[in-house]
Design an enzyme around this catalytic site. Structure first.
Site, PDB file in Angstrom:
ATOM      1  N   GLY A 170       0.839  -1.202   0.000  1.00  0.00           N
ATOM      2  CA  GLY A 170       0.000   0.000   0.000  1.00  0.00           C
ATOM      3  C   GLY A 170       0.866   1.241   0.000  1.00  0.00           C
TER       4      GLY A 170
ATOM      5  CE1 TYR B 183       1.449   4.433  14.483  1.00  0.00           C
ATOM      6  CE2 TYR B 183       1.527   5.556  12.367  1.00  0.00           C
ATOM      7  CZ  TYR B 183       0.905   4.677  13.230  1.00  0.00           C
ATOM      8  OH  TYR B 183      -0.241   4.055  12.856  1.00  0.00           O
TER       9      TYR B 183
ATOM     10  CB  CYS C  68      -5.362  23.448  21.115  1.00  0.00           C
ATOM     11  SG  CYS C  68      -5.956  25.054  20.561  1.00  0.00           S
TER      12      CYS C  68
END
Length: 488
Positions: free
Chosen positions: A315, A374, A401
């Site tokens: 992918g 990650y 924020c």
């Protein structure tokens, strides 16, 4: 010439030219023209921003098509060399739209989906259902029914419970449904813990040692036919060692399963990595295909079993490098930071500080959650002009924020980067739009495909009015800027 910043990570080199567009991380159709403006697929970034606004996802169609062809050609050729064939499915979770589904289907790939929504997109694109594979660790009864009714080629069983559910759906629709069984090979690919999906303590699949019992149950169901095992060892993987080891373990079990019936296929999943920075060194797909074909052939010969048809599900390696996200710079601030390893006490004898330049843009974690999720690294360049200013270490921050709302943790830009500059972040084709959100009520950006100097929207963006339209308590007339009360 500016020296390397002491705040820069070890892997980040000081560039000789902060305007450089390394082909390692940028799409094939990217270049900088004589005026210094970046073009993607023959379309100027400034024109894209002017026409469609920012933030903006841009996808190079020809890059996607080429990577799809290369994957299919590599696996087909290498497995033909060892005496079998290969199937390649595009993993739609990376990014799926009807346009992308058509591109990869045109190039000969099947499509792997993992929800009812992804299945609906693939079908709406006209993908042949027989070339669709259906994944998911918790497929609803409705999703299973829709997949079986549509005639999808394979359903990947992720748990024992799903055996009966798929068998019953197939019976209702008068079909014999082909299925794979997802197992965990125990191979933990060298990647981020959240991305490694074949170790045992996780939600996907079944232990490898349970395969024989579960496959016997599958084979006992008259409305199911067993194609083979499926395993996915992780994501953003460089090198073939993990795939080789996983294949060897799966084939050991395949040899046992063959004693009770046919096992025509083996699905080794996807997870092939791409370059997000110039420090990344992904393995070319041709090398991966050759190495995996060799190990499968050698193991089958050792075990005395026939070579199966081998399937893959890339992918990110198809779509990831094709994407670029455009942003506009809003604010800039320099922050004095203690140098790692030195005293943060300004009165100490070894006190050392350096400046980190925060460049804030009009998007952020709502259009790219990967850095926050990650700690993923990205690259960045000014797209609307070139500059001969000395490189300066920057951190590209989003507008949300959250202190963790970072788009690019560290890269060098020309020191004259300024509000209003157009920035481009490459390698955003995978898992950016797919993970996008409306955090802080920010609309998701549009996706524009570029090819041969033409640009077209393939996924519409969201306006504030779109967001308010979903809120049942909003006055939609007022949301659209119309006063219906007569008040001044």
């Amino acid at each position: 010439m500016t020296s390397r910043s002491p705040l820069a990570p070890d892997w980040l080199a000081l560039p000789a030219d902060a305007n450089d567009l390394s082909p390692i991380v940028w799409p094939l159709g990217v270049e900088r023209d004589s005026d210094g403006i970046v073009s993607i697929g023959g379309v100027l970034a400034t024109d894209l921003a002017s026409q469609f606004g920012t933030p903006l996802y841009v996808v190079d169609e020809q890059h996607v098509r080429l990577r799809a062809r290369q994957a299919l050609e590599a696996f087909t050729a290498e497995f033909a060399r060892v005496g079998t064939s290969a199937k390649v499915y595009y993993a739609g979770k990376a990014f799926l739209s009807t346009a992308v589904a058509r591109w990869v289907s045109d190039e000969g790939l099947g499509v792997d989906v993992c929800s009812g929504g992804e299945l609906a997109v693939a079908l709406a694109a006209g993908v042949d259902p027989a070339r669709i594979g259906m994944h998911g660790n918790n497929k609803s009864l409705a999703e299973i029914d829709a997949a079986v009714a549509a005639g999808v080629g394979t359903i990947v069983l992720d748990s024992e419970i799903e055996i009966g559910r798929v068998a019953e759906a197939a019976a209702r629709h008068g079909r014999v449904q082909a299925v794979r069984l997802r197992v965990n090979s125990g191979v933990h690919a060298h990647t981020h813990d959240f991305l490694a999906t074949a170790h045992e303590d996780q939600k996907f699949g079944l232990p490898l040692e349970a395969a024989a019992t579960v496959v016997a149950d599958i084979r006992s169901r008259p409305t199911l036919t067993f194609l083979g095992l499926h395993c996915h060892i992780g994501s953003q993987i460089f090198g073939a060692d993990g795939f080789a080891e996983s294949a060897a373990r799966l084939l050991e079990v395949q040899a046992q399963l063959l004693q009770a019936g046919p096992v025509p296929e083996l699905n080794l999943g996807g997870g092939f990595g791409i370059a997000y920075t110039t420090a990344d060194d992904p393995t070319p797909i041709s090398e991966l295909a050759a190495r995996i074909a060799d190990i499968v052939a050698a193991e089958c010969e050792r075990l005395g079993i026939p070579l199966p048809v081998v399937a893959f599900e890339p992918g990110r390696s198809i779509i990831g490098g094709a994407g670029v996200t455009l942003y506009e710079v809003g604010t800039i601030k320099d922050v004095s930071v203690a140098v790692p390893g030195m005293s943060s006490d300004p009165s100490a004898a070894d006190a050392t500080t350096a400046v980190r330049r925060y460049v804030s843009v009009d998007g952020g974690m709502s259009d790219n959650a990967r850095p926050a999720l990650y700690g993923a690294d990205y690259s960045v360049r000014i797209a609307g002009r070139a500059s001969d200013a000395d490189p300066t270490l920057v951190r590209i921050a989003g507008k949300h924020c959250e202190s963790g709302d970072i788009v690019v943790y560290a890269d060098y830009l020309p020191g004259d980067v300024a509000p209003g500059d157009l920035l481009a972040v490459p390698a955003t084709g995978a898992y950016c739009w797919s993970l996008a959100s409306n955090y802080n009520h920010v609309g998701r950006p549009p996706v524009v495909a570029v090819s041969d100097g033409e640009a077209r929207v393939i996924v519409r963006g969201e306006s504030i009015e779109d967001l308010l339209r979903r809120d049942t308590g909003a006055d939609h007339d007022q949301a659209a800027g119309r006063n219906t009360t007569g008040a001044s």
